[in-house]
Design a protein around this motif. Structure first.
Motif, PDB file in Angstrom:
ATOM      1  N   GLU A 206       0.852  -1.184   0.000  1.00 57.93           N
ATOM      2  CA  GLU A 206       0.000   0.000   0.000  1.00 57.93           C
ATOM      3  C   GLU A 206       0.892   1.239   0.000  1.00 57.93           C
ATOM      4  OE1 GLU A 206      -2.283  -0.713   3.518  1.00 57.93           O
ATOM      5  OE2 GLU A 206      -0.791   0.175   4.847  1.00 57.93           O
ATOM      6  N   PRO A 207       0.372   2.395  -0.410  1.00 53.78           N
ATOM      7  CA  PRO A 207       1.205   3.598  -0.529  1.00 53.78           C
ATOM      8  C   PRO A 207       1.885   4.033   0.767  1.00 53.78           C
ATOM      9  CG  PRO A 207      -0.849   3.883  -1.723  1.00 53.78           C
ATOM     10  CD  PRO A 207      -0.983   2.597  -0.963  1.00 53.78           C
ATOM     11  N   GLY A 208       1.262   3.805   1.906  1.00 51.66           N
ATOM     12  CA  GLY A 208       1.819   4.264   3.171  1.00 51.66           C
ATOM     13  C   GLY A 208       3.160   3.663   3.515  1.00 51.66           C
ATOM     14  N   LYS A 209       3.546   2.593   2.860  1.00 52.21           N
ATOM     15  CA  LYS A 209       4.816   1.927   3.158  1.00 52.21           C
ATOM     16  C   LYS A 209       5.978   2.462   2.317  1.00 52.21           C
ATOM     17  CE  LYS A 209       3.596  -0.961   6.406  1.00 52.21           C
ATOM     18  NZ  LYS A 209       4.193  -0.924   7.752  1.00 52.21           N
ATOM     19  N   ASN A 210       5.712   3.483   1.487  1.00 49.36           N
ATOM     20  CA  ASN A 210       6.778   4.122   0.692  1.00 49.36           C
ATOM     21  C   ASN A 210       7.324   3.194  -0.385  1.00 49.36           C
ATOM     22  OD1 ASN A 210       8.322   6.464   0.127  1.00 49.36           O
ATOM     23  ND2 ASN A 210      10.053   5.691   1.305  1.00 49.36           N
ATOM     24  N   GLU A 212       6.603   3.091  -3.454  1.00 53.40           N
ATOM     25  CA  GLU A 212       6.879   3.815  -4.704  1.00 53.40           C
ATOM     26  C   GLU A 212       8.341   4.264  -4.775  1.00 53.40           C
ATOM     27  OE1 GLU A 212       2.602   4.981  -3.512  1.00 53.40           O
ATOM     28  OE2 GLU A 212       4.492   4.510  -2.513  1.00 53.40           O
ATOM     29  N   ASN A 213       8.826   4.873  -3.698  1.00 53.91           N
ATOM     30  CA  ASN A 213      10.209   5.346  -3.704  1.00 53.91           C
ATOM     31  C   ASN A 213      11.208   4.194  -3.753  1.00 53.91           C
ATOM     32  OD1 ASN A 213       9.863   8.114  -3.794  1.00 53.91           O
ATOM     33  ND2 ASN A 213       9.797   8.358  -1.573  1.00 53.91           N
ATOM     34  N   MET A 214      10.863   3.069  -3.150  1.00 54.93           N
ATOM     35  CA  MET A 214      11.760   1.914  -3.202  1.00 54.93           C
ATOM     36  C   MET A 214      11.844   1.364  -4.623  1.00 54.93           C
ATOM     37  SD  MET A 214      11.141  -0.017   0.483  1.00 54.93           S
ATOM     38  CE  MET A 214       9.376   0.183   0.713  1.00 54.93           C
ATOM     39  N   ILE A 215      10.715   1.343  -5.321  1.00 51.80           N
ATOM     40  CA  ILE A 215      10.707   0.883  -6.713  1.00 51.80           C
ATOM     41  C   ILE A 215      11.494   1.845  -7.603  1.00 51.80           C
ATOM     42  CG2 ILE A 215       9.236   0.508  -8.733  1.00 51.80           C
ATOM     43  CD1 ILE A 215       7.088  -0.559  -6.784  1.00 51.80           C
ATOM     44  N   ASN A 244      -3.259  -0.290  -6.423  1.00 52.89           N
ATOM     45  CA  ASN A 244      -3.213  -0.166  -7.882  1.00 52.89           C
ATOM     46  C   ASN A 244      -2.233   0.904  -8.348  1.00 52.89           C
ATOM     47  OD1 ASN A 244      -5.043  -2.195  -8.658  1.00 52.89           O
ATOM     48  ND2 ASN A 244      -6.782  -0.900  -8.116  1.00 52.89           N
ATOM     49  N   THR A 245      -2.007   1.920  -7.501  1.00 60.80           N
ATOM     50  CA  THR A 245      -1.032   2.952  -7.871  1.00 60.80           C
ATOM     51  C   THR A 245       0.372   2.355  -7.964  1.00 60.80           C
ATOM     52  OG1 THR A 245      -0.704   3.589  -5.542  1.00 60.80           O
ATOM     53  CG2 THR A 245      -2.409   4.759  -6.771  1.00 60.80           C
ATOM     54  N   ILE A 246       0.642   1.355  -7.140  1.00 62.65           N
ATOM     55  CA  ILE A 246       1.955   0.698  -7.161  1.00 62.65           C
ATOM     56  C   ILE A 246       2.089  -0.156  -8.416  1.00 62.65           C
ATOM     57  CG2 ILE A 246       3.406  -0.974  -5.947  1.00 62.65           C
ATOM     58  CD1 ILE A 246       2.032   0.099  -3.338  1.00 62.65           C
ATOM     59  N   ILE A 247       1.029  -0.865  -8.773  1.00 57.97           N
ATOM     60  CA  ILE A 247       1.042  -1.672 -10.002  1.00 57.97           C
ATOM     61  C   ILE A 247       1.224  -0.766 -11.221  1.00 57.97           C
ATOM     62  CG2 ILE A 247      -0.356  -3.173 -11.475  1.00 57.97           C
ATOM     63  CD1 ILE A 247      -1.637  -4.302  -8.935  1.00 57.97           C
ATOM     64  N   SER A 248       0.566   0.374 -11.221  1.00 57.77           N
ATOM     65  CA  SER A 248       0.690   1.328 -12.337  1.00 57.77           C
ATOM     66  C   SER A 248       2.115   1.850 -12.458  1.00 57.77           C
ATOM     67  CB  SER A 248      -0.279   2.493 -12.149  1.00 57.77           C
ATOM     68  OG  SER A 248      -1.612   2.056 -12.192  1.00 57.77           O
ATOM     69  N   LEU A 249       2.756   2.123 -11.324  1.00 55.92           N
ATOM     70  CA  LEU A 249       4.136   2.619 -11.346  1.00 55.92           C
ATOM     71  C   LEU A 249       5.075   1.576 -11.953  1.00 55.92           C
ATOM     72  CD1 LEU A 249       6.317   4.700 -10.553  1.00 55.92           C
ATOM     73  CD2 LEU A 249       6.421   3.590  -8.305  1.00 55.92           C
ATOM     74  N   ILE A 250       4.898   0.325 -11.584  1.00 56.74           N
ATOM     75  CA  ILE A 250       5.735  -0.743 -12.131  1.00 56.74           C
ATOM     76  C   ILE A 250       5.592  -0.800 -13.657  1.00 56.74           C
ATOM     77  CG2 ILE A 250       6.050  -3.260 -12.198  1.00 56.74           C
ATOM     78  CD1 ILE A 250       5.170  -3.283  -9.222  1.00 56.74           C
TER      79      ILE A 250
END
Length: 372
Positions: A206-210, A212-215, A244-250
């Motif tokens: 989920e976004p709260g775990k940051n 996105e920045n790790m990816i 889904n925001t994390i899947i989209s970033l990938i």
């Protein structure tokens, strides 16, 4: 004197961090020890959805009695029971009420001043992380955490960082708070594991775990270090809110073949992924403790963690600490993790020693039996 342990929050057989912490303690306690003789009865308040003795692997003793309630799987009914019914159970004699969560009967001491209330507050996430809970649930948890801290005779938390955070937000005396570190009794240190070419993160997706920045940092690492472009990144954990925001970033970064969202894994499978990784990335922006980096250390793996909240306390000199928002630095630290990690690894055994299971279990026994 009776000891009440409030377990009605746990209404499924899937435990999360708070539940695992309590299980690791309670399953290693011998209630036949003379220290527990001061209690005439130990009453476990439970939900009918679970067998709490099995779920928490509690050692059965003649003093232990389980009281189950059939309607408490409903969130609203549970709140009403805890705050407006349970206090009347506690009107006679002296009772010690312990909760592995902040959920204590706040009015119990008004009806009987002899009652002793001991709560557990692992972190102050609702006050520090936006959008973690729905508006109403966040409001309830914030109010309950503050009132529990103020009304409890004693509070158990899991890190010195959380202790300071609780004091800052609730304005209570720090002497009321006792730190019992998270620990992993079933793990033994091993330096014999292999290192396959991948990094791992273990957290709710989920976004709260940051994440996105790790990816993004991992992507920077691949772009800057073509000699390591065969490395992969595995993220282990159940899917949470707005994943889904994390899947989209990938997809946007073209990392479908490099980043694997593995979902929830059994402990055995999760541990195998950690055991065989090159190292762990854990740049969460807020943790009350953060047990995955400790799990990694038992497999002689170092972690790259945030320089905020409790994580520097967990890894000490056995991990790489950095700004969780600096994705350029993360790329450099991933290379360091591969090529120059021996200095950090040399400190792992010492750091693990700070979280000795028996010391933490003894602290809990002392709190419940002595302070009562």
């Amino acid at each position: 004197m009776r000891l009440y342990i409030n377990l009605i929050n746990f209404n499924s057989n899937k435990l999360a961090g708070v539940g695992y912490f309590f299980k690791r303690i309670i399953s290693n306690i011998d209630f036949g020890d003379e220290k527990w003789n001061k209690f005439d009865e130990i009453i476990l308040l439970s939900n009918t959805n679970v067998d709490c003795l099995t779920l928490f692997d509690i050692n059965v003793n003649v003093k232990i009695r389980v009281v189950k309630f059939s309607f408490l799987h409903n969130f609203a009914f549970r709140i009403l029971f805890e705050q407006f019914v349970l206090p009347f159970y506690l009107m006679k004699g002296k009772n010690v009420v312990f909760s592995p969560t902040p959920s204590i009967p706040l009015w119990a001491k008004l009806l009987n001043k002899k009652n002793v209330l001991i709560s557990s507050i692992h972190d102050m996430i609702p006050f520090r992380v936006d959008n973690k809970y729905s508006f109403l649930r966040s409001l309830y948890i914030k109010g309950l955490s503050k009132k529990a801290a103020q009304n409890s005779d004693l509070i158990i938390t899991v890190s010195e960082f959380s202790k300071l955070d609780i004091v800052e937000i609730t304005n209570i005396e720090s002497s009321k708070i006792k730190v019992i570190y998270n620990f992993i009794p079933e793990f033994k240190f091993s330096s014999e594991s292999i290192s396959e070419p991948y990094f791992v993160t273990v957290c709710t997706i989920e976004p709260g775990k940051n994440i996105e920045n790790m990816i993004i940092g991992f992507n920077n690492f691949l772009n800057k270090n073509k000699e390591f472009d065969f490395y992969k990144y595995k993220i282990v954990g159940q899917f949470g809110w707005n994943y889904n925001t994390i899947i989209s970033l990938i997809k946007d970064l073209g990392l479908e073949e490099k980043v694997e969202l593995m979902g929830y894994l059994s402990d055995v499978d999760k541990n195998k992924v950690i055991e065989n990784c090159t190292g762990m990335i854990y740049l969460s922006k807020y943790e009350g403790f953060g047990i995955p980096p400790l799990e990694a250390m038992y497999f002689d793996k170092i972690s790259i963690v945030s320089n905020i909240s409790s994580l520097p306390e967990v890894v000490g000199d056995a991990g790489i600490v950095q700004d969780p928002n600096d994705t350029v630095l993360l790329a450099d630290n991933l290379k360091k993790l591969i090529t120059n990690s021996d200095d950090f690894r040399a400190n792992i055994k010492y750091q693990i020693g700070k979280f000795n299971p028996q010391i933490q279990i003894n602290k809990f026994v002392e709190i419940i039996t002595f302070y009562s």
